[in-house]
Design a protein around this motif. Structure first.
Motif: not given
Ligand code: CDP
Ligand code: CDP
Length: 226
Positions: A137-140, A189-196, A198-200
């Motif tokens: 929902g956030t990136v793909v 959840a803490e990774r810099a890219i595409a962290p896990m 919820p989308a807004k």
């Protein structure tokens, strides 16, 4: 049913994404695809080829040339796709503890995620689909028709995963499963890219104490089906 529908379902491990999404997809006359399979297959390939989970450059190369085939489930419950890696059925091996331990590190490399993005977007654009993962929902597919954030307490999720593993003949203690899962969720959840996260505009569904059927019903309703 209409000709295009994308339902994006994200959330932590054992929240119920695979179970609920595959059932919702059947109800919505849509294809179900679990993107976690791709990251697990890459991780298994890396372990087999002796590529370290820290080696982003070689992992991205491996990802670009990954010989992976995903086939509709042969099991009657229809939950898991059969996954073939380099001509071998590795469906079972994708759940190996070694894969569980290494997959978050493999998935945290920007070059790896870039290499795997196109194939996921192609699937998303193929028609009516329900996709599960961490960043759908956030990136793909940020323009998905429906976005769901599926969650449950850590203890509930660990109990579920322990039970599912036991059903496959893999006995692990609850503490062990819980610790491993918490570590993996934190890394995701803490990774810099595409962290896990919820989308807004995601609908949050917490599944503690709720049946699979109830949750499927809610998602089908949100997607305008049933
Ligand atoms: O089934 P479970 O929820 O335990 O895991 P999975 O969905 O198979 O995903 C395994 C791992 O792949 C996750 O812990 C993430 O590190 C990675 N993953 C990701 O980074 N992005 C996705 N869209 C899907 C999975
Ligand atoms: O794909 P993900 O890792 O999010 O979870 P899963 O592999 O589908 O595992 C979820 C487990 O929780 C399965 O054993 C389901 O039967 C169970 N469960 C659920 O998915 N949803 C509920 N509301 C209750 C239980």
């Amino acid at each position: 049913p209409g000709d295009r529908l994308v339902v994006a379902i994200d959330g932590p491990a054992a929240a119920g994404k695979t179970t609920v999404a595959s059932a919702a997809a059947r109800r919505l006359d849509a294809l179900f695809f679990d993107t976690g399979v791709i990251y697990r297959a890459l991780t298994l390939a890396a372990l087999r080829h002796g590529v370290a989970p820290e080696d982003g450059l070689r992992l991205a190369g491996l990802a670009r040339h990954l010989d992976i085939q995903v086939k509709p489930p042969s099991q009657p419950d229809g939950r898991f796709y059969d996954v073939w890696l380099e001509g071998e059925d590795v469906t079972q091996q994708l759940r190996d503890p070694e894969v569980d331990r290494a997959v978050s590190a493999v998935s945290a490399h920007p070059a790896v995620r870039r290499a795997l993005l196109d194939v996921q977007r192609r699937i998303a654009r193929s028609g009516r689909v329900v996709l599960t993962g961490r960043d759908i929902g956030t990136v793909v597919v940020p323009d998905a028709d429906v976005k769901i954030w599926l969650d449950a307490s850590l203890e509930e999720r660990a109990r579920r995963r322990q039970r599912d593993l036991a059903a496959q003949g893999i006995e692990r203690s609850l503490d062990e499963v819980m610790e491993e899962m918490e570590r993996r969720d934190r890394a995701d959840a803490e990774r810099a890219i595409a962290p896990m996260k919820p989308a807004k505009d995601a609908v949050v569904i917490v599944t503690d104490g709720r049946s699979v059927e109830e949750v499927v019903e809610e998602i089908v309703r949100l997607a305008g089906g049933g």
